[in-house]
Design a protein around this motif. Structure first.
Motif, PDB file in Angstrom:
ATOM      1  N   ALA A  11       0.830  -1.202   0.000  1.00 31.85           N
ATOM      2  CA  ALA A  11       0.000   0.000   0.000  1.00 31.85           C
ATOM      3  C   ALA A  11       0.864   1.252   0.000  1.00 31.85           C
ATOM      4  O   ALA A  11       2.043   1.217   0.353  1.00 31.85           O
ATOM      5  N   GLY A  12       0.246   2.367  -0.408  1.00 31.54           N
ATOM      6  CA  GLY A  12       0.994   3.629  -0.430  1.00 31.54           C
ATOM      7  C   GLY A  12       2.169   3.587  -1.364  1.00 31.54           C
ATOM      8  O   GLY A  12       3.248   4.098  -1.053  1.00 31.54           O
ATOM      9  N   ASN A  13       1.969   2.923  -2.515  1.00 26.86           N
ATOM     10  CA  ASN A  13       3.059   2.763  -3.497  1.00 26.86           C
ATOM     11  C   ASN A  13       4.288   2.094  -2.886  1.00 26.86           C
ATOM     12  O   ASN A  13       5.432   2.434  -3.202  1.00 26.86           O
ATOM     13  N   GLY A  14       4.027   1.134  -1.992  1.00 28.03           N
ATOM     14  CA  GLY A  14       5.111   0.386  -1.379  1.00 28.03           C
ATOM     15  C   GLY A  14       5.775   1.090  -0.218  1.00 28.03           C
ATOM     16  O   GLY A  14       6.788   0.611   0.307  1.00 28.03           O
ATOM     17  N   LYS A  15       5.204   2.212   0.236  1.00 22.01           N
ATOM     18  CA  LYS A  15       5.832   3.009   1.297  1.00 22.01           C
ATOM     19  C   LYS A  15       5.005   3.024   2.576  1.00 22.01           C
ATOM     20  O   LYS A  15       5.196   3.887   3.449  1.00 22.01           O
ATOM     21  N   ALA A  16       4.074   2.073   2.710  1.00 18.90           N
ATOM     22  CA  ALA A  16       3.181   2.064   3.870  1.00 18.90           C
ATOM     23  C   ALA A  16       3.947   1.925   5.179  1.00 18.90           C
ATOM     24  O   ALA A  16       3.661   2.618   6.165  1.00 18.90           O
ATOM     25  N   LEU A  17       4.925   1.035   5.214  1.00 20.97           N
ATOM     26  CA  LEU A  17       5.680   0.816   6.446  1.00 20.97           C
ATOM     27  C   LEU A  17       6.477   2.056   6.821  1.00 20.97           C
ATOM     28  O   LEU A  17       6.542   2.432   8.006  1.00 20.97           O
ATOM     29  N   ASP A  18       7.080   2.713   5.837  1.00 20.28           N
ATOM     30  CA  ASP A  18       7.818   3.957   6.101  1.00 20.28           C
ATOM     31  C   ASP A  18       6.883   5.019   6.654  1.00 20.28           C
ATOM     32  O   ASP A  18       7.250   5.777   7.570  1.00 20.28           O
ATOM     33  N   PHE A  19       5.675   5.082   6.111  1.00 22.66           N
ATOM     34  CA  PHE A  19       4.692   6.067   6.570  1.00 22.66           C
ATOM     35  C   PHE A  19       4.340   5.824   8.038  1.00 22.66           C
ATOM     36  O   PHE A  19       4.297   6.765   8.842  1.00 22.66           O
ATOM     37  N   VAL A  20       4.091   4.573   8.388  1.00 15.26           N
ATOM     38  CA  VAL A  20       3.729   4.230   9.766  1.00 15.26           C
ATOM     39  C   VAL A  20       4.860   4.593  10.720  1.00 15.26           C
ATOM     40  O   VAL A  20       4.622   5.202  11.781  1.00 15.26           O
ATOM     41  N   ASN A  21       6.072   4.226  10.365  1.00 14.92           N
ATOM     42  CA  ASN A  21       7.209   4.538  11.238  1.00 14.92           C
ATOM     43  C   ASN A  21       7.397   6.046  11.403  1.00 14.92           C
ATOM     44  O   ASN A  21       7.728   6.532  12.495  1.00 14.92           O
ATOM     45  N   ASN A  22       7.173   6.801  10.349  1.00 17.19           N
ATOM     46  CA  ASN A  22       7.279   8.254  10.428  1.00 17.19           C
ATOM     47  C   ASN A  22       6.207   8.837  11.349  1.00 17.19           C
ATOM     48  O   ASN A  22       6.499   9.735  12.162  1.00 17.19           O
ATOM     49  N   GLU A  23       4.992   8.323  11.251  1.00 23.68           N
ATOM     50  CA  GLU A  23       3.911   8.786  12.120  1.00 23.68           C
ATOM     51  C   GLU A  23       4.207   8.450  13.588  1.00 23.68           C
ATOM     52  O   GLU A  23       3.925   9.246  14.489  1.00 23.68           O
ATOM     53  N   LEU A  24       4.765   7.280  13.828  1.00 24.52           N
ATOM     54  CA  LEU A  24       5.109   6.883  15.194  1.00 24.52           C
ATOM     55  C   LEU A  24       6.155   7.817  15.795  1.00 24.52           C
ATOM     56  O   LEU A  24       6.135   8.107  16.997  1.00 24.52           O
ATOM     57  N   ASN A  25       7.052   8.306  14.965  1.00 23.84           N
ATOM     58  CA  ASN A  25       8.097   9.219  15.441  1.00 23.84           C
ATOM     59  C   ASN A  25       7.568  10.621  15.729  1.00 23.84           C
ATOM     60  O   ASN A  25       8.212  11.392  16.443  1.00 23.84           O
ATOM     61  N   ASN A  26       6.386  10.940  15.181  1.00 25.48           N
ATOM     62  CA  ASN A  26       5.890  12.310  15.282  1.00 25.48           C
ATOM     63  C   ASN A  26       4.729  12.492  16.265  1.00 25.48           C
ATOM     64  O   ASN A  26       4.265  13.626  16.450  1.00 25.48           O
ATOM     65  N   ASN A  28       2.794  12.752  19.952  1.00 24.35           N
ATOM     66  CA  ASN A  28       3.225  13.503  21.130  1.00 24.35           C
ATOM     67  C   ASN A  28       3.287  12.684  22.411  1.00 24.35           C
ATOM     68  O   ASN A  28       3.479  13.239  23.489  1.00 24.35           O
ATOM     69  N   ARG A  29       3.094  11.366  22.307  1.00 25.85           N
ATOM     70  CA  ARG A  29       3.253  10.526  23.498  1.00 25.85           C
ATOM     71  C   ARG A  29       3.609   9.106  23.074  1.00 25.85           C
ATOM     72  O   ARG A  29       3.383   8.712  21.934  1.00 25.85           O
ATOM     73  N   LYS A  30       4.165   8.364  24.010  1.00 27.93           N
ATOM     74  CA  LYS A  30       4.515   6.979  23.726  1.00 27.93           C
ATOM     75  C   LYS A  30       3.278   6.096  23.806  1.00 27.93           C
ATOM     76  O   LYS A  30       2.407   6.314  24.653  1.00 27.93           O
ATOM     77  N   ILE A  31       3.216   5.125  22.944  1.00 29.96           N
ATOM     78  CA  ILE A  31       2.109   4.172  22.968  1.00 29.96           C
ATOM     79  C   ILE A  31       2.672   2.754  22.930  1.00 29.96           C
ATOM     80  O   ILE A  31       3.787   2.514  22.465  1.00 29.96           O
ATOM     81  N   ASP A  32       1.882   1.837  23.444  1.00 31.69           N
ATOM     82  CA  ASP A  32       2.233   0.421  23.387  1.00 31.69           C
ATOM     83  C   ASP A  32       1.769  -0.097  22.031  1.00 31.69           C
ATOM     84  O   ASP A  32       0.574  -0.052  21.715  1.00 31.69           O
ATOM     85  N   LEU A 109      -1.804   9.627  12.549  1.00 30.61           N
ATOM     86  CA  LEU A 109      -1.816   8.749  13.712  1.00 30.61           C
ATOM     87  C   LEU A 109      -2.171   9.538  14.963  1.00 30.61           C
ATOM     88  O   LEU A 109      -2.864   9.016  15.845  1.00 30.61           O
ATOM     89  N   GLN A 110      -1.737  10.784  15.045  1.00 29.11           N
ATOM     90  CA  GLN A 110      -2.068  11.609  16.202  1.00 29.11           C
ATOM     91  C   GLN A 110      -3.585  11.782  16.326  1.00 29.11           C
ATOM     92  O   GLN A 110      -4.150  11.671  17.417  1.00 29.11           O
ATOM     93  N   SER A 111      -4.253  12.051  15.209  1.00 33.79           N
ATOM     94  CA  SER A 111      -5.711  12.179  15.226  1.00 33.79           C
ATOM     95  C   SER A 111      -6.368  10.872  15.637  1.00 33.79           C
ATOM     96  O   SER A 111      -7.380  10.864  16.345  1.00 33.79           O
ATOM     97  N   LEU A 112      -5.771   9.775  15.215  1.00 32.94           N
ATOM     98  CA  LEU A 112      -6.326   8.458  15.525  1.00 32.94           C
ATOM     99  C   LEU A 112      -6.283   8.188  17.032  1.00 32.94           C
ATOM    100  O   LEU A 112      -7.290   7.826  17.630  1.00 32.94           O
TER     101      LEU A 112
END
Length: 209
Positions: A11-26, A28-32, A109-112
């Motif tokens: 998905a995302g033209n093969g960049k879905a995993l990169d997108f998720v990791n980028n969202e996790l880095n941005n 405002n709090r840690k999640i499990d 991800l923040q909105s989620l």
């Protein structure tokens, strides 16, 4: 709350995993969380079903990181489970289901994680196979069955405009269908039917209202 990202790596033209990791880095709090990459069709359904049965009392949100296919597999796996929910990072094609929620950001991800849970309706499909299936969006029969059958074959071959090409094919071979529809015990159709749609939301095929 634990978040499990179900990532379709194509998905995302093969960049879905990169997108998720980028969202996790941005955020405002840690999640499990943990990330699961799907390897084939139905893999998301299998994983979510097995995980839910092994963690019955755990509060888990499965995040569909893909398109309508990933959403459908996860939703089907969660029917009749407890303490489980699903959310969406809309990284795939189509994404018809999310069009019901106008103005919502399904790429944040923040909105989620800041959002609220809402119940949704779901359509139960009994097709004679003995295995009940469910749809969060629409269930079509007749013409659109031909459309989707052909479009899925094209998608497997990574062809573009699969749904539109399926429509063109169905115009020639899928217009006259022997289908009977009963509503509350009364027959509401004649001998031939072009298309039947049971709609839970608004869109199919990415852009068809």
């Amino acid at each position: 709350m634990k978040y499990i990202f179900i990532v379709n790596p194509n998905a995302g033209n093969g960049k879905a995993l990169d997108f998720v990791n980028n969202e996790l880095n941005n955020i405002n709090r840690k999640i499990d969380y943990e990330i699961y990459k799907t390897g084939a069709p139905k893999d998301a359904h299998r994983f979510v079903k097995e995980y839910s049965s092994q963690h019955i009392d755990d509060d888990v949100c499965f995040i569909a990181c893909g398109g309508d296919g990933t959403i459908s597999e996860i939703a089907n796996a969660l029917v009749n489970t407890k303490h489980k929910s699903f959310a969406i990072l809309a990284l795939g094609s189509g994404n018809d289901f999310i069009k019901y929620y106008k103005g919502k950001n399904f790429l944040s991800l923040q909105s989620l994680i800041d959002g609220e849970k809402h119940n949704i309706d779901i359509l139960k499909i009994v097709d004679g196979s003995g295995i009940d299936r469910y749809s969060v969006n629409v269930c079509n029969f007749g013409l659109d069955s031909v459309v989707c059958s052909y479009a899925n074959k094209l998608k497997d071959k990574k062809k573009k405009n699969a749904y539109t090409r399926g429509v063109i094919r169905a115009i020639f071979i899928g217009r006259y269908n022997d289908i009977s529809v009963e509503v509350e015990g009364k027959l509401v159709t004649g001998k031939k039917l072009l298309l039947g749609t049971l709609a839970n939301c608004h869109y199919v095929g990415g852009s068809y209202f």
